[in-house]
Design a protein around this motif. Sequence first.
Motif, PDB file in Angstrom:
ATOM      1  N   ARG A   1       0.680  -1.281  -0.430  1.00  0.00           N
ATOM      2  CA  ARG A   1       0.113  -0.116   0.157  1.00  0.00           C
ATOM      3  C   ARG A   1       1.052   1.617  -0.037  1.00  0.00           C
ATOM      4  O   ARG A   1      -0.055   2.656   0.048  1.00  0.00           O
ATOM      5  CB  ARG A   1      -1.092  -0.039   1.101  1.00  0.00           C
ATOM      6  N   CYS A   2       1.824   1.311   0.918  1.00  0.00           N
ATOM      7  CA  CYS A   2       2.835   2.799   0.617  1.00  0.00           C
ATOM      8  C   CYS A   2       3.439   3.150  -0.572  1.00  0.00           C
ATOM      9  O   CYS A   2       3.865   3.701  -1.068  1.00  0.00           O
ATOM     10  CB  CYS A   2       3.356   1.907   1.740  1.00  0.00           C
TER      11      CYS A   2
ATOM     12  N   MET B   1       0.622   4.537  -2.435  1.00  0.00           N
ATOM     13  CA  MET B   1       0.759   5.490  -2.607  1.00  0.00           C
ATOM     14  C   MET B   1       2.259   6.366  -3.556  1.00  0.00           C
ATOM     15  O   MET B   1       1.440   7.275  -3.624  1.00  0.00           O
ATOM     16  CB  MET B   1       0.793   5.277  -1.054  1.00  0.00           C
TER      17      MET B   1
END
Length: 306
Positions: A68-69, A72
Amino acid sequence: MDRITAAQVFVSIAERGSMIAAADALDMSRAMVTRYLAEMEAWAGARLLHRSTRRLSLTDAGDVTLARCRAMLELAGAVPVAAHDVESPQGLLRVACSQSLAQATLAPAITAFLRQYPRVTVDVQVDSRAVNLVEQRIDLALRITNALEPNLIARTLAQCESVTCASPAYLAARGTPQRPQDLGGHNCLTYTYFGKSLWHYTDAQGAAVSVPVGGNLSANEDTVLLKAAVAGAGVVLQPVYSVAKLIADGHLVALMPDYVPQSMGIHGIYTSRQHMAPALRAMLDFLLDWFAHDPTWLSVSNVRGK
C-alpha cells in the motif's frame, strides 16, 4: 505526521533490510527513521517489522502495508504530472439544461466548443426542473431566470429575450391583441417555469406593464405549448430562440410590437469558485463569448412584431 515521508522511510527500510541503511539512503538521522517507523506502525495499527540483532523482516501486516505504501508513493509521484496535464481542458463535463435551450442553442455551442477542446467529453442532461448539482453530479447547470437563489454560485452568460405570439388561425377566430391588457380576453398558454400567471412588459415610453393571464393549458416544457399554439390553441409568451423559426415560417405571428416582454438572464450555475476544473472554466468562458458573438443567437433578438 507526514505520511508520505513515513511511507518513504518504511519502504526504504523494507528494501534495504536495515534502519541504518535507510537512514543513509534518505540522508536522515537514525532517530528520525525510528520515529517515522513508529508513527507508521501507529497509523497501520500493527507491528510491521520483526526485529532481531541480525536482520529485519516484515510481519504479515508489514507485507500488506509495504504494497500500500508503494502504491501511495506512486500516486503521490503522479500528482505533479496530473496537475500539468489538466492545464489543458480535458475529461468529462456534465451539463444540465432545459430541452428548448439544449436544442436551440446548446447543441451548436457545444459542437463548436468540442472542436476547440477535443480532449473534453460533454454529457448533456436535459431537464426542465432545477437540478441538484451535488446529488446529480452536475458540473454546470444552465438556467433561465430572474430569481436565482442567493446561495447559488452563478455566472450570467446572456439575456434571453421573449416574444408574445399566436397562430394566424387563432387570431382570425379570436382577434389580435394590441396591448397587454387585451390578453385578459384571450386563452393564454402558460409555461410552468416562465411566468405562469403574470406576464411583464415594457411599453414604448419605458413604463412597466404587468398583466394577469390564464388559459386552459399549461405545461412544464415549451415544446407542448408551441405545438398547441401552432395548432391554434391560444397565445404564448416564449423565448425568442424557441419561436423564431415558427414566426419566420408563418406558423406563428409576433404580437404587440410596442410592448417588449421582460428579458431574463441565462445563468451558468456551478458548485464552487475554488479549484474549478479547467474544462468547466473553459466552458463558461466559451459560452459567454458564444452568446455575445454567435450570429445565429444574435439574430433571434430581431424577431419582433411589426
